[in-house]
Design a protein around this motif. Sequence first.
Motif, short mmCIF file in Angstrom:
data_model
loop_
_atom_site.label_atom_id
_atom_site.label_comp_id
_atom_site.label_asym_id
_atom_site.label_seq_id
_atom_site.Cartn_x
_atom_site.Cartn_y
_atom_site.Cartn_z
N GLN A 1 55.66 1.15 100.47
CA GLN A 1 55.03 1.38 101.77
C GLN A 1 55.78 0.58 102.83
OE1 GLN A 1 50.84 0.40 102.08
NE2 GLN A 1 50.57 2.04 103.59
N ALA A 2 56.39 1.30 103.74
CA ALA A 2 57.07 0.66 104.86
C ALA A 2 56.04 0.38 105.95
CB ALA A 2 58.17 1.57 105.37
N PRO A 3 56.31 -0.57 106.82
CA PRO A 3 55.37 -0.89 107.90
C PRO A 3 55.03 0.36 108.72
CG PRO A 3 57.06 -2.56 107.76
CD PRO A 3 57.47 -1.46 106.82
N GLY A 4 53.74 0.60 108.87
CA GLY A 4 53.31 1.74 109.67
C GLY A 4 53.40 3.08 108.99
N GLU A 5 53.81 3.08 107.72
CA GLU A 5 53.99 4.34 107.00
C GLU A 5 52.98 4.45 105.86
OE1 GLU A 5 56.97 5.42 109.55
OE2 GLU A 5 56.15 6.65 107.91
N GLU A 6 52.87 5.66 105.32
CA GLU A 6 51.99 5.87 104.18
C GLU A 6 52.67 5.44 102.89
OE1 GLU A 6 49.43 9.70 105.86
OE2 GLU A 6 50.76 9.92 104.13
N LEU A 7 51.87 5.26 101.87
CA LEU A 7 52.39 4.90 100.57
C LEU A 7 53.22 6.08 100.03
CD1 LEU A 7 52.15 2.52 98.55
CD2 LEU A 7 50.31 3.80 97.44
N GLU A 8 54.39 5.78 99.54
CA GLU A 8 55.33 6.81 99.09
C GLU A 8 55.65 6.62 97.61
OE1 GLU A 8 60.01 8.12 99.96
OE2 GLU A 8 59.21 6.22 100.70
N TRP A 9 55.56 7.70 96.85
CA TRP A 9 55.94 7.66 95.44
C TRP A 9 57.44 7.56 95.32
CZ3 TRP A 9 58.95 10.93 92.45
CH2 TRP A 9 58.87 10.75 91.06
N VAL A 10 57.93 6.68 94.43
CA VAL A 10 59.36 6.44 94.30
C VAL A 10 59.89 6.87 92.93
CG1 VAL A 10 61.15 4.65 94.24
CG2 VAL A 10 59.30 4.51 95.92
N SER A 11 59.23 6.42 91.87
CA SER A 11 59.74 6.67 90.53
C SER A 11 58.63 6.44 89.52
CB SER A 11 60.92 5.73 90.24
OG SER A 11 61.45 5.94 88.95
N ALA A 12 58.80 6.97 88.32
CA ALA A 12 57.80 6.76 87.27
C ALA A 12 58.45 6.94 85.90
CB ALA A 12 56.63 7.72 87.43
N ILE A 13 57.80 6.36 84.93
CA ILE A 13 58.21 6.51 83.53
C ILE A 13 56.95 6.66 82.70
CG2 ILE A 13 58.27 4.00 83.14
CD1 ILE A 13 60.70 4.52 81.27
N ASN A 14 56.97 7.56 81.73
CA ASN A 14 55.78 7.72 80.90
C ASN A 14 56.02 7.13 79.52
OD1 ASN A 14 57.29 9.62 79.49
ND2 ASN A 14 56.20 11.38 80.32
N ARG A 15 54.99 7.22 78.69
CA ARG A 15 55.07 6.59 77.37
C ARG A 15 56.20 7.18 76.54
NH1 ARG A 15 50.52 4.29 73.62
NH2 ARG A 15 51.73 3.97 71.72
N GLY A 16 56.49 8.46 76.75
CA GLY A 16 57.56 9.10 76.01
C GLY A 16 58.95 8.72 76.49
N GLY A 17 59.02 7.98 77.59
CA GLY A 17 60.32 7.56 78.11
C GLY A 17 60.91 8.49 79.13
N ASP A 18 60.17 9.53 79.50
CA ASP A 18 60.66 10.43 80.53
C ASP A 18 60.65 9.71 81.88
OD1 ASP A 18 58.66 12.85 78.87
OD2 ASP A 18 60.82 12.62 78.70
N THR A 19 61.69 9.92 82.65
CA THR A 19 61.80 9.24 83.94
C THR A 19 61.83 10.24 85.09
OG1 THR A 19 64.21 9.19 83.77
CG2 THR A 19 63.02 7.27 82.92
N TYR A 20 61.32 9.81 86.22
CA TYR A 20 61.18 10.68 87.38
C TYR A 20 61.55 9.90 88.62
CZ TYR A 20 58.37 13.15 83.92
OH TYR A 20 57.93 13.78 82.76
N TYR A 21 62.19 10.57 89.58
CA TYR A 21 62.63 9.92 90.81
C TYR A 21 62.37 10.82 92.01
CZ TYR A 21 65.27 7.05 87.52
OH TYR A 21 65.62 6.22 86.49
N SER A 22 62.09 10.19 93.13
CA SER A 22 62.01 10.95 94.36
C SER A 22 63.43 11.28 94.82
CB SER A 22 61.29 10.15 95.45
OG SER A 22 62.06 9.04 95.84
#
Length: 127
Positions: free
Chosen positions: A41-62
């Motif tokens: 979250q940047a100042p004055g901005e909304e929360l933004e999804w950046v990246s994630a990893i699940n239990r299976g090890g799959d990775t995700y990126y914006s």
Amino acid sequence: QVTPVESGGGSVQSGGSLKLSCVIRGYMSSGGTYCVGWFRQAPGEELEWVSAINRGGDTYYSDSVKGRFTISRDNAKNTIYLQLDSLKTEDTATYYCGFANAGDQYTIYDLMKYNYWGRGTQVAVSS
């Protein structure tokens, strides 16, 4: 009670690198599926999804960080990392780690589905 705890933020110049850590306290490795996401979250901005990893090890990126950030984990340490490379001034934000008790694609991108949140770590990138 699962408690994510972030660390590793700091101030760097454009083009520099940082490595953020998120220790998932209270999580039992014998537990069910999960995903851990990084948001910012940047100042004055909304929360933004950046990246994630699940239990299976799959990775995700914006799209805004793909090719520059890398998410990884150390299961023995219950820790999720986010390597930030080629940083830009627009990456300046407070970075939060979230933990969700599910790992499907409907959960990964939806901040409302994350059950537990850390307090954040600040990243400041100067030109």
